[in-house]
Design an enzyme around this catalytic site. Structure first.
Site, PDB file in Angstrom:
ATOM      1  N   VAL A  11      46.541  27.234  33.364  1.00  0.00           N
ATOM      2  CA  VAL A  11      47.453  27.823  34.349  1.00  0.00           C
ATOM      3  C   VAL A  11      48.503  26.802  34.781  1.00  0.00           C
ATOM      4  CG1 VAL A  11      47.553  28.692  36.728  1.00  0.00           C
ATOM      5  CG2 VAL A  11      45.826  29.572  35.159  1.00  0.00           C
ATOM      6  N   ASP A  30      47.671  15.334  36.483  1.00  0.00           N
ATOM      7  CA  ASP A  30      46.263  15.549  36.115  1.00  0.00           C
ATOM      8  C   ASP A  30      45.548  14.216  36.209  1.00  0.00           C
ATOM      9  OD1 ASP A  30      44.920  18.118  34.368  1.00  0.00           O
ATOM     10  OD2 ASP A  30      43.795  16.231  34.483  1.00  0.00           O
ATOM     11  N   LYS A  35      44.846  13.092  28.801  1.00  0.00           N
ATOM     12  CA  LYS A  35      45.636  14.321  28.697  1.00  0.00           C
ATOM     13  C   LYS A  35      47.101  14.043  29.070  1.00  0.00           C
ATOM     14  CE  LYS A  35      44.069  18.556  30.130  1.00  0.00           C
ATOM     15  NZ  LYS A  35      43.714  19.532  31.181  1.00  0.00           N
ATOM     16  N   THR A 121      42.256  30.220  40.722  1.00  0.00           N
ATOM     17  CA  THR A 121      41.521  31.390  41.211  1.00  0.00           C
ATOM     18  C   THR A 121      40.432  30.903  42.160  1.00  0.00           C
ATOM     19  OG1 THR A 121      41.970  32.581  39.195  1.00  0.00           O
ATOM     20  CG2 THR A 121      40.095  33.340  40.488  1.00  0.00           C
ATOM     21  N   LEU A 153      48.372  35.470  34.437  1.00  0.00           N
ATOM     22  CA  LEU A 153      48.690  35.369  33.011  1.00  0.00           C
ATOM     23  C   LEU A 153      47.437  35.418  32.137  1.00  0.00           C
ATOM     24  CD1 LEU A 153      47.976  32.192  32.113  1.00  0.00           C
ATOM     25  CD2 LEU A 153      50.155  31.775  33.232  1.00  0.00           C
ATOM     26  N   CYS A 260      37.694  33.320  32.393  1.00  0.00           N
ATOM     27  CA  CYS A 260      38.142  33.976  33.636  1.00  0.00           C
ATOM     28  C   CYS A 260      37.280  35.165  34.026  1.00  0.00           C
ATOM     29  CB  CYS A 260      39.594  34.392  33.486  1.00  0.00           C
ATOM     30  SG  CYS A 260      40.643  32.977  33.141  1.00  0.00           S
ATOM     31  N   LYS A 320      39.054  35.492  22.231  1.00  0.00           N
ATOM     32  CA  LYS A 320      39.958  36.598  21.912  1.00  0.00           C
ATOM     33  C   LYS A 320      41.034  36.056  20.981  1.00  0.00           C
ATOM     34  CE  LYS A 320      43.329  36.306  25.613  1.00  0.00           C
ATOM     35  NZ  LYS A 320      44.056  37.021  26.622  1.00  0.00           N
TER      36      LYS A 320
HETATM   37  C1  UGA Z   1      42.231  37.456  32.193  1.00  0.00           C
HETATM   38  C2  UGA Z   1      43.141  38.482  32.877  1.00  0.00           C
HETATM   39  O1  UGA Z   1      43.481  39.513  31.951  1.00  0.00           O
HETATM   40  C3  UGA Z   1      44.425  37.807  33.377  1.00  0.00           C
HETATM   41  O2  UGA Z   1      45.222  38.751  34.087  1.00  0.00           O
HETATM   42  C4  UGA Z   1      44.049  36.654  34.311  1.00  0.00           C
HETATM   43  O3  UGA Z   1      45.195  35.964  34.791  1.00  0.00           O
HETATM   44  C5  UGA Z   1      43.158  35.670  33.563  1.00  0.00           C
HETATM   45  O4  UGA Z   1      41.975  36.376  33.106  1.00  0.00           O
HETATM   46  C6  UGA Z   1      42.789  34.575  34.523  1.00  0.00           C
HETATM   47  O5  UGA Z   1      42.148  34.860  35.524  1.00  0.00           O
HETATM   48  O6  UGA Z   1      43.243  33.432  34.332  1.00  0.00           O
HETATM   49  P1  UGA Z   1      42.174  36.281  29.779  1.00  0.00           P
HETATM   50  O7  UGA Z   1      40.857  35.731  30.195  1.00  0.00           O
HETATM   51  O8  UGA Z   1      43.198  35.389  29.165  1.00  0.00           O
HETATM   52  O9  UGA Z   1      42.912  36.974  31.043  1.00  0.00           O
HETATM   53  O10 UGA Z   1      41.872  37.414  28.708  1.00  0.00           O
HETATM   54  P2  UGA Z   1      41.871  39.007  28.666  1.00  0.00           P
HETATM   55  O11 UGA Z   1      42.993  39.451  27.830  1.00  0.00           O
HETATM   56  O12 UGA Z   1      41.744  39.590  30.008  1.00  0.00           O
HETATM   57  O13 UGA Z   1      40.521  39.257  27.849  1.00  0.00           O
HETATM   58  C7  UGA Z   1      39.258  38.896  28.417  1.00  0.00           C
HETATM   59  C8  UGA Z   1      38.127  39.329  27.527  1.00  0.00           C
HETATM   60  O14 UGA Z   1      37.992  40.746  27.540  1.00  0.00           O
HETATM   61  C9  UGA Z   1      38.272  38.943  26.045  1.00  0.00           C
HETATM   62  O15 UGA Z   1      37.032  38.469  25.587  1.00  0.00           O
HETATM   63  C10 UGA Z   1      38.651  40.243  25.372  1.00  0.00           C
HETATM   64  O16 UGA Z   1      38.229  40.278  24.043  1.00  0.00           O
HETATM   65  C11 UGA Z   1      37.897  41.252  26.228  1.00  0.00           C
HETATM   66  N1  UGA Z   1      38.486  42.611  26.201  1.00  0.00           N
HETATM   67  C12 UGA Z   1      39.713  42.831  26.709  1.00  0.00           C
HETATM   68  C13 UGA Z   1      37.732  43.657  25.703  1.00  0.00           C
HETATM   69  O17 UGA Z   1      36.589  43.491  25.247  1.00  0.00           O
HETATM   70  N2  UGA Z   1      38.275  44.919  25.711  1.00  0.00           N
HETATM   71  C14 UGA Z   1      39.503  45.168  26.216  1.00  0.00           C
HETATM   72  O18 UGA Z   1      39.917  46.343  26.206  1.00  0.00           O
HETATM   73  C15 UGA Z   1      40.239  44.103  26.716  1.00  0.00           C
END
Ligand code: UGA
Length: 429
Positions: A11, A30, A35, A121, A153, A260, A320
């Site tokens: 972030v 940091d 880093k 967070t 994000l 997250c 992901k």
């Molecule tokens: C998540 C939130 O989407 C962001 O808005 C937030 O800012 C971030 O956490 C954070 O708190 O920093 P992120 O962890 O990058 O973002 O990833 P996501 O795209 O939310 O995916 C999270 C997990 O859910 C992944 O493992 C993904 O594969 C899974 N997922 C997502 C599913 O299994 N199905 C879906 O339909 C969507």
């Protein structure tokens, strides 16, 4: 505007580079000297599309610099973002010791008014503690404001999410703080919601928990679809067409991972409990998420008979696509279970292999999907990288011992794979 960002993690680094791109003067801080030294040489510690170019460009234009000296950064900046990690403790609570220590350092270095913004967070009421910590540690009689500005994000599309956000949330206690945050983000032209600090903190936990709930909901529906002989993809499509529900975050699969959603879910349950509310709904969301990985293993067992001594090609290791982040990746639990059942693993991930190497032993890391498939008894899809959608199936069929694909992310059309002679098992259909 002169900004310091404390914490050059996901972030912090992305926000710092993006604020610089908006024309602000940014110092990223940091305490990890390695880093910072790497960043000074423009070596980016994470894989995030577009980040390297953004950091390089803004560094070259003199708008983005790096230091491990927090005091000098605080002295040079009007707005200070706290973007340090809030990792989970054993009991699920967020560990806020990093936030406290940064608040103390800021307080000691402040020599005139500063706006201190929580970007990490954090559970509701952290702002109150940050304010208290600064109050009791500040050396001089200077005024300051605390604000909460949670970041939404997503990894993999972090820059786009920062630059084109659905909304910017800011919790403040003074008009001055609100005006400063408005000025910071003005160039984005995005909707800005101003609330009190506690509500802004809660919005972040509520959002991530709601997204987790959506995923667990569709994953529970997927289990019912399997029992009933329905197709979860069609169900999600039909549900998603209702504007009140929406199609996003209704992709069934092996569940959510990453740094997250799982930790924020736990932290929200934990802070709710502390405040006196039993958030049992979210406890169930977590349970469903855990059970999806076991159901996936069961599918592999059902199709391979005995796992022992079978070779399994694993496609995708990162939590992901479009990231190299392995934190709380479902692949970890899945591979460990398969290995403990005696399977041999041949794995491929387009970006995460270097990080995954330190996490597993006995895994053969391959250069591509075909090398992983060679001689394997089946191929499993764990992360839905887009390049996996375009594989040469004829070649795969020749390489695999038997044409068996078990897909934890529903990336293929079952009829197409059947037509190509594969046994294809997916989720909820
Ligand atoms: C998540 C939130 O989407 C962001 O808005 C937030 O800012 C971030 O956490 C954070 O708190 O920093 P992120 O962890 O990058 O973002 O990833 P996501 O795209 O939310 O995916 C999270 C997990 O859910 C992944 O493992 C993904 O594969 C899974 N997922 C997502 C599913 O299994 N199905 C879906 O339909 C969507």
């Amino acid at each position: 505007m002169k900004i310091a960002i404390i914490g050059a993690g996901y972030v912090g680094l992305v926000s710092g580079a993006c604020f610089a791109e908006l024309g602000h003067q940014v110092i990223c801080v940091d305490n990890d000297k390695d880093k910072i030294n790497a960043l000074k040489k423009l070596k980016i510690p994470i894989y995030e599309p577009g980040l390297e170019e953004l950091v390089k460009r803004n560094h070259q234009h003199g708008r983005l610099s790096f230091t491990s000296d927090i005091a000098s950064a605080v002295k040079a900046s009007l707005v200070i973002f706290i973007a340090v990690g809030t990792p989970p403790k054993e009991n699920g609570e967020a560990d806020l010791t990093g936030i406290e220590s940064v608040a103390r350092s800021i307080a000691r270095a402040m020599d005139s008014y500063r706006l201190i913004v929580e970007k990490s967070t954090v559970p509701v009421e952290t702002g109150k503690w940050v304010k208290h910590t600064i109050e009791i540690n500040k050396k001089k009689k200077v005024s300051f404001d605390v604000a909460s500005n949670p970041e939404f994000l997503r990894e993999g599309q972090a820059i786009k999410d920062f630059m084109q956000p659905d909304r910017i949330v800011v919790g403040v206690e003074s008009k001055k703080a609100e005006e400063l945050v408005r000025e910071l983000y003005g160039a984005l032209g995005a909707p800005l919601l101003v609330t009190d600090i506690k509500s802004a903190e809660l919005i972040k936990h509520a959002c991530n928990s709601f997204l987790a709930m959506k995923i667990s909901f569709i994953n529970a529906v997927a289990s019912v679809c399997e029992l009933a002989g329905a197709d979860v993809e069609r169900v999600a499509e039909g549900m998603g067409m209702d504007k009140r529900i929406g199609r996003s975050f209704l992709n069934a699969g092996i569940g959510f991972g990453g740094f997250c959603l799982p930790k924020d879910l736990d932290a929200f349950v934990s802070i709710s409990e502390k405040l006196g509310y039993n958030f049992s709904l979210l406890k169930e969301v977590k349970k469903i998420n855990e059970s999806k990985k076991l159901e996936f293993i069961k599918k592999i067992e059902d199709n391979l008979w005995n796992i022992k001594e079978k070779t399994i090609a694993v496609l995708g290791l990162a939590f992901k696509p479009d990231t190299d982040d392995m934190r709380f990746a479902p692949s970890i639990d899945i591979i460990e279970k398969l290995q403990s059942d005696g399977a041999k693993i041949r794995a491929f991930d387009p970006q995460a292999t270097h990080k995954a190497k330190g996490l597993f032993s006995g895994v053969k890391f391959c250069k591509d999907a075909y090398e992983a498939a060679k001689g394997s008894d089946c191929m499993i899809i764990v992360t839905e990288w887009s390049e996996f959608k375009e594989l040469d199936f004829k070649k795969l069929k020749r390489l695999l011992k038997q044409p068996l694909i078990i897909d934890g992310r529903n990336i293929y059309d079952p009829n197409k794979l059947k037509g190509l002679g594969f046994k294809y098992v997916s989720i909820g259909r």
